[in-house]
Design a protein around this motif. Structure first.
Motif: not given
Length: 253
Positions: A202-214
């Motif tokens: 779940p952490t990696l999945r949520n990271g795909l939503i948050y981190w690419p823009a950053c």
């Protein structure tokens, strides 16, 4: 003759303007050899469509004046921090990441704390030590490595860096993060594996939503020596979520 009369006499003759023009061109030359790449044409000729060239001396002087005045305009703390970042990059980035993790954990506790609750400073110390010991140094090495193997800043190269972060750095750092905190909380190997099975995906999945823009902003626009700072600043919000996940109850083994 007064100044007004002299001016009228001077500008009444078009040849005087031409003389001023040649005088301006002459200031760009040293003898017969042009300094800035002009071929002896006047400024009126250079201003024709497609042939006007701005002398580099103007842009260079403007850049020098900007660079000379910019440090004095920076806040004292920022100047001090940039000096430390240049002289001791490894330690500075590690301490910065540790402080950001500490602040993020305190914020996370404030959000989830019951009305009669109190701060868990041991938990905060765990988060701060992770930023100091692992994440700060690993970010320094990771961003330096990416800048060497992918030095360009075009869109394609930026997406390559983002992909490498999501495939390599993200899974590794999150695995170490959960395992490190579980060990410090006294969990055994079976409990750590159960926690990873429950929380890592779940952490990696949520990271795909948050981190690419950053990551896009970081890799495309931020200098390499400031990229860990930018990444840690973006990680403040992310770490609020991450520290909450890391301190959930033990997973069933």
């Amino acid at each position: 003759m007064n100044i007004v009369g002299l001016s009228k006499r001077f500008f009444s003759d078009r040849r005087s303007l031409h003389g001023i023009n040649n005088a301006l061109v002459g200031t760009v030359f040293s003898g017969r050899k042009p300094i800035l790449g002009f071929s002896g044409r006047s400024f009126h000729e250079l201003r024709k469509a497609g042939s006007f060239v701005v002398p580099r001396v103007f842009s260079v002087s403007r850049n020098l004046s900007t660079n000379a005045s910019s440090p004095s305009k920076q806040p004292a703390f920022l100047r001090w921090y940039l000096r430390k970042l240049e002289s001791h990059p490894f330690v500075t980035k590690s301490v910065t990441t540790s402080l950001i993790y500490m602040a993020a954990d305190l914020t996370s506790q404030m959000i989830t704390m019951p009305p009669a609750g109190s701060f868990d400073l041991i938990r905060t110390a765990r988060m701060a030590s992770f930023g100091l010991i692992f994440l700060g140094p690993s970010q320094h090495l990771w961003f330096s490595y990416l800048s060497k193997i992918l030095p360009k800043r075009d869109v394609l190269t930026t997406f390559k860096k983002i992909m490498m972060g999501q495939v390599l750095f993200g899974p590794c750092s999150n695995t170490v993060f959960y395992s490190y905190n579980a060990i410090l909380q006294g969990e055994n190997s079976d409990e750590i594996l159960a926690r990873l099975k429950r929380d890592l995906l779940p952490t990696l999945r949520n990271g795909l939503i948050y981190w690419p823009a950053c990551d896009f902003v970081t890799f495309k626009y931020v200098p390499v020596h400031l990229q860990p700072l930018m990444n840690s600043s973006c990680a403040y919000i992310w770490t609020i979520y991450l520290t909450y996940m890391a301190n959930l109850t033990k997973a069933d083994s």
